[in-house]
Design an enzyme around this catalytic site. Structure first.
Site, PDB file in Angstrom:
ATOM      1  CG  ASP A 534       3.632  11.553   2.584  1.00 48.63           C
ATOM      2  OD1 ASP A 534       3.109  12.534   3.122  1.00 48.63           O
ATOM      3  OD2 ASP A 534       3.001  10.597   2.111  1.00 48.63           O
ATOM      4  CB  THR A 536      -0.174   8.222   4.720  1.00 46.49           C
ATOM      5  OG1 THR A 536      -0.774   8.959   5.773  1.00 46.49           O
ATOM      6  CG2 THR A 536      -0.995   6.986   4.421  1.00 46.49           C
ATOM      7  CG  ASP A 735       2.937   6.616  -0.437  1.00 50.44           C
ATOM      8  OD1 ASP A 735       2.687   7.768  -0.026  1.00 50.44           O
ATOM      9  OD2 ASP A 735       2.290   5.604  -0.112  1.00 50.44           O
TER      10      ASP A 735
END
Length: 848
Positions: A534, A536, A735
């Site tokens: 991912d 961010t 996350d």
């Protein structure tokens, strides 16, 4: 598709294996069954009725199967909820949010060979399946005890002064009393066995001395009675447990190393008793030149004592395999300084409550999880994250129990206590993973199930061949070699090969900031082809900041736009939303109440402020609310996105009237970590919900193998399924809440420890520091553990393949070499110890 079923009726690992085999015989299904919890996870191409699975189990035994409360992958992701009571960095178990552990969870014992999976026992003893001594699970909580440094006999539950000398009492660990209990008990039995075995050995070996001085004292027949008397404490006290375990293994048909030891040493000892009492029933082949029958008290007692020595060495080695957990336990202090009003008092760690104000002095350990109230300090987090560089902390920053304060005093607010702390969750995760089974262990389990009967058969054949074709006294040769075959075979070494490596490897990972949920994920990590990341919070620091706010409406200032943005984001927990709120505080702009707030996953947020319908998000959200974006505004946004920045449009009604520019710095370690993974032949691809221009800029900066932008959670999920359909083994690192479906679908889900509870709960591996370098470390750890396991299996199997024929006497016709049962016993004991020592090499493995 995947389903999780609850299975009832299983009581041991044998049951688990039967259920798993029965389910896998059903066409179109691949099932993995666990004992604790009693569940079956089934992968199927199309839905198979539960009734059909029940039919398969009913044909095998008295087992029942029913659909569990939660489903796997995409079927249960919609049912996930976020736990506001769990620590944001705390690891969780797959399928459920982690709950606080019971206070007495440390008082448990488990089998080092994990014969019954995760099953634990409340009392010490030996495993009902394999007979090995149960190992104490390290406590997750430490009850503080206090003693006087001058008078150690003084032990108190609370701090204070020594009643004898007045010195301050110092804390001691309650675990000290429990530590090495099994080892000390075995050591005592070994000493007693040695005291009585040595004289037996001397008496037996003295027959080889010319003009034997012992025979001048009395005849051999009487010395045989002395050997019998000395053997009684060895057999009936020091090593009686071996015969108990052998008997239990036979009546339960869980044949193991103690079956072979019991048969071998037991037959030798009982044969000697018969030789003493009824010498006339034996043929001349079994008699000495003086007319007495050969007795084997010395062989039986030496064998049993050497096996006991092996158990003693194993007990000492086992203590080192879970040393990582013990070291983690030592991180938590026993006491803390609590501030009550104007006073400071020393309290036990167990007496700290949420909301307590605590003072941490220079060099002290942080007692519980919480946040800094007063003071700016440097915290050493290496024991949690594995990174040696101390971290600067300021008021409001989170801190974890077990980390060490630098050179300044600070005040903290207790937020997570007891089993809720990150340290306790890490210990629980390591404990759980250490007791889980890796798929490779199925090979060892299958071999072990046939091992003992085959060895007994080889022993019987050995006796027959020697009795028929061997030199005189052929029966004696046959008897001794048959016992040697029974004794040298060691299924224990085979059974320990996998769990010992897993236990040490999981502990090594925990000390390096890599939390592994189970042994299966540790094994799978070694076979990964593609790593999906991912953006961010994974590639970037996850600490976005607002660069600027732009208004394209002449009637609205930048502050007007900002007020609407922060009012919308006031109800959102997204990192980008928090960045705008911080920016609003700096600008001293108030948050206004918003009604009808709704977060639209992967797009943005909407709500009503006064009479205005507001929408804040990406182009997809603008399309959804039918808000028009004028060309000039779109041109400005594209320019920002091409620089790798994230931009959110603000729309009032049907018009986009401004935007906010947010930047999130790429982690310094990201590029290095990605290069490491690519050097190992892995593809590294980025999936992000951000726009094409931003994704492209980040991808080019990091030299990724590919990227996909503007992805919704379901898009990430579908893409991973597509890669898996091509035969790829996929690891996904993320996350956020929107990463949870993809993390569950991936072969290995890797959560950043800095992320959300749902992401962590959905993953198989958690990186405490939230650093991509952890993926490279996790893969290297997996490679080393799998290599260690294969080495152990090769050693255990190779040892038996070579040892059993030698014990049977295969070298005698060529070299005149026979293997004494006593030497066989010594070799058998050290084979298990060697497997454990080989596993311990992982403790010094380098993961950089």
């Amino acid at each position: 598709m995947k389903h999780t079923y609850r299975v009832t009726g299983m009581s041991c690992d044998g049951c688990r294996t039967k259920v798993e085999q029965a389910l896998n015989k059903v066409k179109g299904i691949s099932a993995v069954v666990t004992l604790e919890p009693p569940e079956a996870t089934a992968t199927m191409e199309k839905h198979i009725p539960t009734e059909k699975l029940q039919e398969a189990l009913s044909a095998t035994g008295n087992y029942t199967i029913e659909m569990s409360g939660h489903h796997h992958a995409d079927e249960h992701n919609h049912q996930r909820t976020k736990s506001h009571d769990a620590h944001p960095n705390a690891p969780h178990h797959h399928g459920t949010i982690a709950e606080p552990l019971p206070k007495d969870s440390g008082g448990k014992y488990y089998c080092p060979m994990h014969c019954e999976g995760d099953k634990t026992y409340d009392k010490p003893g030996n495993c009902p399946v394999c007979g090995m001594d149960l190992i104490k699970q390290p406590s997750l909580r430490k009850s503080a005890k206090y003693t006087c440094p001058m008078h150690p006999e003084i032990i108190r539950d609370k701090p204070g002064a020594c009643p004898i000398c007045g010195m301050d009492l110092i804390p001691i660990s309650a675990d000290v009393e429990e530590e090495d209990k099994t080892y000390k008990q075995l050591l005592r039995k070994f000493k007693i066995a040695t005291v009585f075995t040595v004289p037996i050995f001397i008496i037996s070996m003295s027959e080889m001395i010319p003009s034997n001085p012992l025979f001048k004292l009395m005849d051999l027949r009487y010395w045989n009675w002395v050997q019998f008397a000395f053997s009684i404490p060895v057999v009936f006290y020091s090593t009686w447990m071996f015969f108990e375990r052998a008997w239990r293994s036979v009546i339960t048909w869980n044949l193991n190393m103690f079956t072979l030891i019991g048969i071998g040493a037991g037959v030798a000892w009982l044969f000697s008793i018969l030789a003493l009492l009824f010498p006339g029933i034996f043929p001349d082949q079994f008699k000495t030149h003086s007319g007495t029958v050969y007795v084997y008290f010395e062989a039986a007692t030496v064998i049993l004592t050497l096996v006991l020595l092996g158990q003693l060495l194993e007990a000492r080695a086992h203590g080192k395999t879970n040393s990582a957990i013990k070291e983690l336990l030592k991180l938590a202090p026993n006491t803390a300084t609590k501030i009550v009003g104007e006073k400071e008092t020393s309290v036990s760690i167990d007496d700290i409550q949420k909301g307590d104000l605590l003072r941490v002095k220079p060099g002290e350990k942080v007692p519980v999880d919480g946040s800094i109230k007063v003071g700016e300090v440097t915290i050493d987090e290496s024991m949690i994250s594995g990174e040696p560089i101390p971290v600067d902390k300021k008021p409001g920053d989170k801190i974890s129990s077990g980390t060490i304060n630098g050179n300044k005093t600070f005040t903290m607010l207790a937020e997570k206590v007891g089993s809720e702390t990150l340290l306790s969750q890490i210990i629980e995760m390591v404990n759980s993973a250490s007791r889980s089974k890796a798929p490779i262990q199925k090979l060892a389990d299958k071999i072990s199930s046939y091992f003992v009967p085959v060895v007994v058969l080889i022993s019987t054949v050995t006796f027959i061949i020697w009795a028929v074709y061997g030199p005189e006294p052929s029966y004696v040769y046959g008897f001794v070699n048959a016992i040697a075959v029974l004794i040298i075979a060691c299924p224990c070494a085979l059974g320990l090969a996998t769990p010992m490596s897993v236990m040490v490897g999981v502990g090594k990972g925990a000390k390096s900031g890599i939390l592994i949920k189970n042994a299966e994920s540790l094994e799978k990590m070694n076979a990964i082809d593609v790593v999906i990341i991912d953006k961010t919070g994974t590639v970037t620091e996850g600490k976005p900041s607002v660069e600027k706010v732009i208004s394209t409406d002449a009637g609205l200032t930048e502050n007007d736009i900002l007020q609407r943005i922060i009012s919308l984001n006031g109800s959102s927990e997204h990192p980008l939303a928090q960045a705008t709120l911080r920016y609003g505080e700096e600008k001293k702009i108030d948050v206004q109440p918003v009604s009808n707030f709704e977060a639209i996953t992967g797009k943005g947020v909407i709500g009503v402020l006064g009479k205005e319908n507001l929408a804040l998000g990406n182009e997809k959200l603008m399309e959804q609310v039918k808000a028009k974006i004028n060309p000039d505004l779109e041109k400005q946004v594209k320019a920002e996105q091409k620089q790798g920045k994230t931009v959110s449009y603000l729309a009032i009604g049907k018009s986009a009237i401004g935007f906010v520019v947010i930047s999130d710095k790429i982690k310094e370690s990201s590029k290095e970590a990605i290069q490491k993974l690519q050097k190992e032949g892995l593809q590294v691809i980025m999936f992000t919900g951000d726009n094409e221009d931003t994704a492209k800029a980040v991808s080019e900066t990091l030299n990724l193998d590919g990227y996909k932008a503007q992805m919704l959670p379901e898009d990430k999920l579908k893409e991973i399924k597509h890669l898996q359909a091509e035969g790829k083994k996929v690891a996904m690192a993320g996350d956020g809440i929107n990463d949870a479906p993809a993390l569950s679908q991936a072969d290995i889900g890797i959560a950043m420890g800095t992320g959300t509870d749902v992401a962590i709960e959905s993953s198989a591996i958690t990186l405490v520091k939230g650093d991509l370098n952890g993926i490279a470390k996790a893969r290297l750890l997996s490679h080393k553990v799998m290599g260690n396991i294969k080495g152990n299996l090769f050693f255990a199997l190779g040892y038996n393949v070579l040892g059993i024929p030698i014990a049977a006497g295969i070298l005698y016709p060529f070299f005149g070499v026979l293997l004494s049962p006593m030497i066989a016993a010594l070799a058998m004991s050290f084979s298990s110890v060697s497997v454990i020592l080989n596993s311990l090499r992982l403790r010094s493995a380098k993961l950089d």
